[in-house]
Structures are given as C-alpha cells and as structure tokens.
Design a protein around this motif. Structure first.
Motif, PDB file in Angstrom:
ATOM      1  N   PHE A  81       0.810  -1.215   0.000  1.00  0.00           N
ATOM      2  CA  PHE A  81       0.000   0.000   0.000  1.00  0.00           C
ATOM      3  C   PHE A  81       0.848   1.272   0.000  1.00  0.00           C
ATOM      4  O   PHE A  81       1.991   1.269   0.464  1.00  0.00           O
ATOM      5  CB  PHE A  81      -0.899   0.022   1.235  1.00  0.00           C
ATOM      6  CG  PHE A  81      -2.158  -0.788   1.103  1.00  0.00           C
ATOM      7  CD1 PHE A  81      -3.374  -0.181   0.827  1.00  0.00           C
ATOM      8  CD2 PHE A  81      -2.131  -2.169   1.260  1.00  0.00           C
ATOM      9  CE1 PHE A  81      -4.538  -0.925   0.707  1.00  0.00           C
ATOM     10  CE2 PHE A  81      -3.285  -2.918   1.153  1.00  0.00           C
ATOM     11  CZ  PHE A  81      -4.498  -2.295   0.868  1.00  0.00           C
ATOM     12  N   ALA A  82       0.265   2.336  -0.487  1.00  0.00           N
ATOM     13  CA  ALA A  82       0.844   3.670  -0.370  1.00  0.00           C
ATOM     14  C   ALA A  82       0.358   4.264   0.948  1.00  0.00           C
ATOM     15  O   ALA A  82      -0.329   5.294   0.987  1.00  0.00           O
ATOM     16  CB  ALA A  82       0.436   4.542  -1.551  1.00  0.00           C
ATOM     17  N   ILE A  83       0.699   3.578   2.014  1.00  0.00           N
ATOM     18  CA  ILE A  83       0.303   3.977   3.364  1.00  0.00           C
ATOM     19  C   ILE A  83       1.498   3.739   4.276  1.00  0.00           C
ATOM     20  O   ILE A  83       2.092   2.658   4.264  1.00  0.00           O
ATOM     21  CB  ILE A  83      -0.919   3.178   3.855  1.00  0.00           C
ATOM     22  CG1 ILE A  83      -2.176   3.614   3.077  1.00  0.00           C
ATOM     23  CG2 ILE A  83      -1.133   3.355   5.353  1.00  0.00           C
ATOM     24  CD1 ILE A  83      -3.417   2.825   3.417  1.00  0.00           C
ATOM     25  N   GLU A 100       1.471  -0.268 -14.476  1.00  0.00           N
ATOM     26  CA  GLU A 100       1.920  -1.644 -14.272  1.00  0.00           C
ATOM     27  C   GLU A 100       2.262  -1.899 -12.811  1.00  0.00           C
ATOM     28  O   GLU A 100       1.982  -2.972 -12.276  1.00  0.00           O
ATOM     29  CB  GLU A 100       3.128  -1.950 -15.159  1.00  0.00           C
ATOM     30  CG  GLU A 100       3.602  -3.392 -15.042  1.00  0.00           C
ATOM     31  CD  GLU A 100       4.761  -3.714 -15.971  1.00  0.00           C
ATOM     32  OE1 GLU A 100       5.557  -4.593 -15.621  1.00  0.00           O
ATOM     33  OE2 GLU A 100       4.858  -3.071 -17.040  1.00  0.00           O
ATOM     34  N   GLU A 101       2.868  -0.902 -12.150  1.00  0.00           N
ATOM     35  CA  GLU A 101       3.208  -1.048 -10.738  1.00  0.00           C
ATOM     36  C   GLU A 101       1.947  -1.210  -9.894  1.00  0.00           C
ATOM     37  O   GLU A 101       1.906  -2.041  -8.979  1.00  0.00           O
ATOM     38  CB  GLU A 101       4.008   0.174 -10.257  1.00  0.00           C
ATOM     39  CG  GLU A 101       4.387   0.155  -8.790  1.00  0.00           C
ATOM     40  CD  GLU A 101       5.438  -0.883  -8.448  1.00  0.00           C
ATOM     41  OE1 GLU A 101       5.663  -1.116  -7.246  1.00  0.00           O
ATOM     42  OE2 GLU A 101       6.034  -1.469  -9.374  1.00  0.00           O
ATOM     43  N   VAL A 102       0.927  -0.419 -10.187  1.00  0.00           N
ATOM     44  CA  VAL A 102      -0.339  -0.540  -9.465  1.00  0.00           C
ATOM     45  C   VAL A 102      -0.910  -1.943  -9.642  1.00  0.00           C
ATOM     46  O   VAL A 102      -1.351  -2.584  -8.685  1.00  0.00           O
ATOM     47  CB  VAL A 102      -1.349   0.518  -9.957  1.00  0.00           C
ATOM     48  CG1 VAL A 102      -2.748   0.240  -9.410  1.00  0.00           C
ATOM     49  CG2 VAL A 102      -0.893   1.913  -9.561  1.00  0.00           C
ATOM     50  N   ASN A 138      -8.363   0.478  -8.277  1.00  0.00           N
ATOM     51  CA  ASN A 138      -7.267  -0.154  -7.545  1.00  0.00           C
ATOM     52  C   ASN A 138      -6.245   0.867  -7.067  1.00  0.00           C
ATOM     53  O   ASN A 138      -5.711   0.752  -5.954  1.00  0.00           O
ATOM     54  CB  ASN A 138      -6.586  -1.208  -8.417  1.00  0.00           C
ATOM     55  CG  ASN A 138      -7.462  -2.429  -8.653  1.00  0.00           C
ATOM     56  OD1 ASN A 138      -8.479  -2.607  -7.995  1.00  0.00           O
ATOM     57  ND2 ASN A 138      -7.078  -3.262  -9.602  1.00  0.00           N
ATOM     58  N   ARG A 139      -5.964   1.868  -7.893  1.00  0.00           N
ATOM     59  CA  ARG A 139      -5.012   2.911  -7.504  1.00  0.00           C
ATOM     60  C   ARG A 139      -5.533   3.665  -6.275  1.00  0.00           C
ATOM     61  O   ARG A 139      -4.774   3.958  -5.346  1.00  0.00           O
ATOM     62  CB  ARG A 139      -4.794   3.882  -8.672  1.00  0.00           C
ATOM     63  CG  ARG A 139      -3.682   4.898  -8.434  1.00  0.00           C
ATOM     64  CD  ARG A 139      -3.561   5.847  -9.614  1.00  0.00           C
ATOM     65  NE  ARG A 139      -3.013   5.203 -10.795  1.00  0.00           N
ATOM     66  CZ  ARG A 139      -1.710   5.068 -11.044  1.00  0.00           C
ATOM     67  NH1 ARG A 139      -0.824   5.525 -10.169  1.00  0.00           N
ATOM     68  NH2 ARG A 139      -1.299   4.489 -12.156  1.00  0.00           N
ATOM     69  N   LYS A 140      -6.822   3.951  -6.264  1.00  0.00           N
ATOM     70  CA  LYS A 140      -7.417   4.658  -5.126  1.00  0.00           C
ATOM     71  C   LYS A 140      -7.393   3.804  -3.875  1.00  0.00           C
ATOM     72  O   LYS A 140      -7.091   4.278  -2.780  1.00  0.00           O
ATOM     73  CB  LYS A 140      -8.856   5.051  -5.469  1.00  0.00           C
ATOM     74  CG  LYS A 140      -9.560   5.844  -4.377  1.00  0.00           C
ATOM     75  CD  LYS A 140     -10.979   6.222  -4.800  1.00  0.00           C
ATOM     76  CE  LYS A 140     -11.684   7.018  -3.702  1.00  0.00           C
ATOM     77  NZ  LYS A 140     -13.077   7.382  -4.106  1.00  0.00           N
ATOM     78  N   ARG A 141      -7.708   2.516  -4.016  1.00  0.00           N
ATOM     79  CA  ARG A 141      -7.746   1.628  -2.862  1.00  0.00           C
ATOM     80  C   ARG A 141      -6.376   1.458  -2.224  1.00  0.00           C
ATOM     81  O   ARG A 141      -6.274   1.255  -1.013  1.00  0.00           O
ATOM     82  CB  ARG A 141      -8.287   0.257  -3.289  1.00  0.00           C
ATOM     83  CG  ARG A 141      -9.789   0.248  -3.565  1.00  0.00           C
ATOM     84  CD  ARG A 141     -10.243  -1.107  -4.061  1.00  0.00           C
ATOM     85  NE  ARG A 141     -11.685  -1.166  -4.246  1.00  0.00           N
ATOM     86  CZ  ARG A 141     -12.339  -2.221  -4.714  1.00  0.00           C
ATOM     87  NH1 ARG A 141     -11.660  -3.330  -5.068  1.00  0.00           N
ATOM     88  NH2 ARG A 141     -13.653  -2.198  -4.841  1.00  0.00           N
TER      89      ARG A 141
END
Length: 347
Positions: A42-44, A73-75, A114-117
């Motif tokens: 995650f970006a968290i 692609e990374e996402v 998916n990016r948002k999640r």
C-alpha cells in the motif's frame, strides 16, 4: 490516523485466555507480519503499532502522493500481490503474467479503482482484519464474527496530537501492566526501533537520521523496523515529494516528527515511567525543549498520553484545529474533551 480493532469473542486475540487455558500468543506474529506485508504493497505509512491481548493499535498515514507516481503496471503488480490469481504449491502468490497485468491496466475504471484503494486506510485495515479473522476462525473451527465491528479511527490534525497518539499506542502494554518499560513491550513499533538501535554497528558511518531513512541500515534488509516510517523528518535534509523507498518494504522514506528516533524513545521512556509510577517528576533537561516547543507542561503531557483514547474520538488536535476540521466537515463541533489540554497555554 489512529486505528484500533477489537476482538468480539471472549476468546483472546492474542496472549493467554484464562478461561480456556489456551495460549494465542503466536497470533501477535500473524498481525505484525501482515502489517509488514501490507506496508510493502500500500501507499500507506505505518508510523507505529501495538498488539495487545484482544485488540491492536496502528497509526497510519495515507500517501496518495506516492500512489500517484506509480506506473499503471506497478499498481497492477501490487494489487495482484494482494489478490493473486494464481498461487504456487505452498500457497504463495505467483508472479503475475502480462495478460493478468493487462486485465487491470487495460480497463481504466478498474485501474483507477485499484489505484485509489492502495492509498485508502479503510482498505488497509480491511485486508489486515479479514486475513486474521479467517485464519483464526479456521484454526478454531468456528464461524461468525471475529471482530466487534468496523475499526475505530481518529484523525490526527497536528504534530502535537500525532506525537501524543504515537506514544499512547507505544505505551499501551506499559499502561496495561503487560510490561514494565518500552524495551520490554513486545510487538510494538517502539520495541522494533529499540532493537534496531541496539543492534546498530558501532562503526556505522551514517548519521542516525541517514541510518533510519536507509531502512535502519543495510538498506533495511535485516532490520525489524525498516518497514515502518522513519520517525524524524528534516525539512532541510529530506527530499521534497513522495520520497519513494527503494527497498520495497515501505511506501516512502518520509518521517513524521521533527525529533530524532533517539529523542522519541527517550521521551517515551520518561513518559512511560511517569504514567506507570504516577510520579511526574522533572523531565530530563535535554528533552524539555520538545514539550516547550509544543506548548505543554509535563503534567498535561502525561495526562494526554495516558488517556488519549478517551479524550479524543473522531479527531484529535488543539481547539483551533478541531474547530477547523468540524467546519470542513460541515459540522458545528467535534467531540474532543482533551482539546484544551492539547492546546498550548496562553503566553
């Protein structure tokens, strides 16, 4: 954000259940390992955590600026690590194929979702709680709820509330009489950082700031705390922007407090002893400027850290910051009986 999740059943989440005589101590490792895994996806940023007998705490920071710079692609690869289409014979996710990646990348709506999640704290907590619940229910051969309900969440509005909340989480085992000191508090962010500092080679050439931002040395490969956010943030030294972590263990190398890891742990130790012994005493001279800068005396500081979970509900901060947050939400006010304690005394 300060997030907590509590077990619903009488049976303990972790530790020894006095009624059944069973020990679930090993589940602490399940939770910590899952947190570390999620931090690599995650970006968290996980700032700190604490795992107790029937609940756990985590202090999290959403990083939409990080997920924004990830390629499509990374996402897709990160999402497929979280929800793999194929697994190997040991149940581990297999490397996604180009066609599997394309199933996400080539569908804009799915990619955007998916990016948002991947920077959503609610999804981070869902992926943590659901995994532990399924494993525990399977182990106990039972059905039904494992958690009381949705996790509780308190937004931290300023550095003062962030510092107090982090120490509140790290000192939970001390307050619960599970440990005498932070260095004895297993499965806390503070304990992980202390272990890494004690194991730091004497010949280490990096400064403490550089060492911590390097994943606690050796590019974070063997450190216990390298998956968590560094503590210190230095506006003069640290790069602007997302500051992505090259080790892949955490979202970024950005710190969250304007004090060093050593200062944080020393203040934590003094605060823990003051709370446990109920003797405030004089704060060490070299730590006093930290409380002076945020406008708090030692008595108010200890009260806030000891009772943070009861003083603040949906948001934590000074009176002015809580009022601004209520206005942003279109509300007249936000409950925060500790706001006056947290607000700097008038000069």
């Amino acid at each position: 954000m300060h997030c907590t999740q509590r077990c619903v059943r009488r049976a303990y989440l972790c530790g020894d259940d006095p009624m059944s005589g069973k020990s679930f101590e090993y589940r602490r490792g399940w939770i910590r390992n899952r947190m570390e895994f999620l931090s690599s996806i995650f970006a968290i940023d996980c700032l700190t955590y604490a795992i107790l007998s029937n609940h756990f705490h985590s202090v999290l920071r959403s990083r939409p600026d990080v997920v924004k710079v990830w390629s499509d692609e990374e996402v897709a690869r990160r999402w497929l690590r979280l929800h793999p289409i194929r697994r190997d014979s040991e149940g581990k996710p297999e490397e996604p194929s180009l066609s599997e990646i394309g199933m996400i990348v080539n569908i804009p709506s799915r990619l955007a979702e998916n990016r948002k999640r991947l920077s959503d704290v609610s999804w981070w907590m869902k992926e943590l709680a659901e995994n532990i619940a399924k494993r525990s229910n399977f182990e106990e051969n039972c059905l039904g709820r494992f958690w009381q309900g949705r996790f509780d969440c308190t937004i931290l509005l300023d550095e003062t509330s962030l510092l107090a909340c982090s120490m509140y989480a790290d000192l939970n085992p001390v307050r619960a009489a599970m440990a005498e000191t932070p260095e004895e508090s297993e499965y806390t962010g503070a304990k992980d950082r202390i272990d890494d500092l004690l194991a730091r080679p004497n010949q280490e050439q990096l400064s403490e700031h550089e060492w911590e931002h390097n994943g606690a040395g050796h590019n974070g490969a063997g450190s216990k705390s390298g998956w968590m956010s560094p503590i210190e943030i230095d506006e003069c030294l640290d790069p602007l922007g997302p500051d992505l972590d090259p080790t892949g263990r955490r979202a970024s190398n950005k710190g969250f407090l304007s004090i060093s890891a050593t200062q944080y742990l020393e203040l934590l130790d003094w605060t823990g002893r003051s709370i446990r012994d109920d003797k405030r005493g004089a704060i060490p001279q070299h730590l006093a400027p930290i409380l002076t800068r945020i406008g708090l005396d030692t008595d108010r500081w200890c009260k806030i850290v000891a009772r943070f979970g009861k003083l603040f509900m949906r948001a934590a901060g000074t009176t002015d910051n809580l009022a601004a947050e209520a206005e942003r939400r279109g509300m007249r006010w936000l409950q925060g009986p500790g706001a006056k304690l947290l607000s700097p005394a008038p000069s």
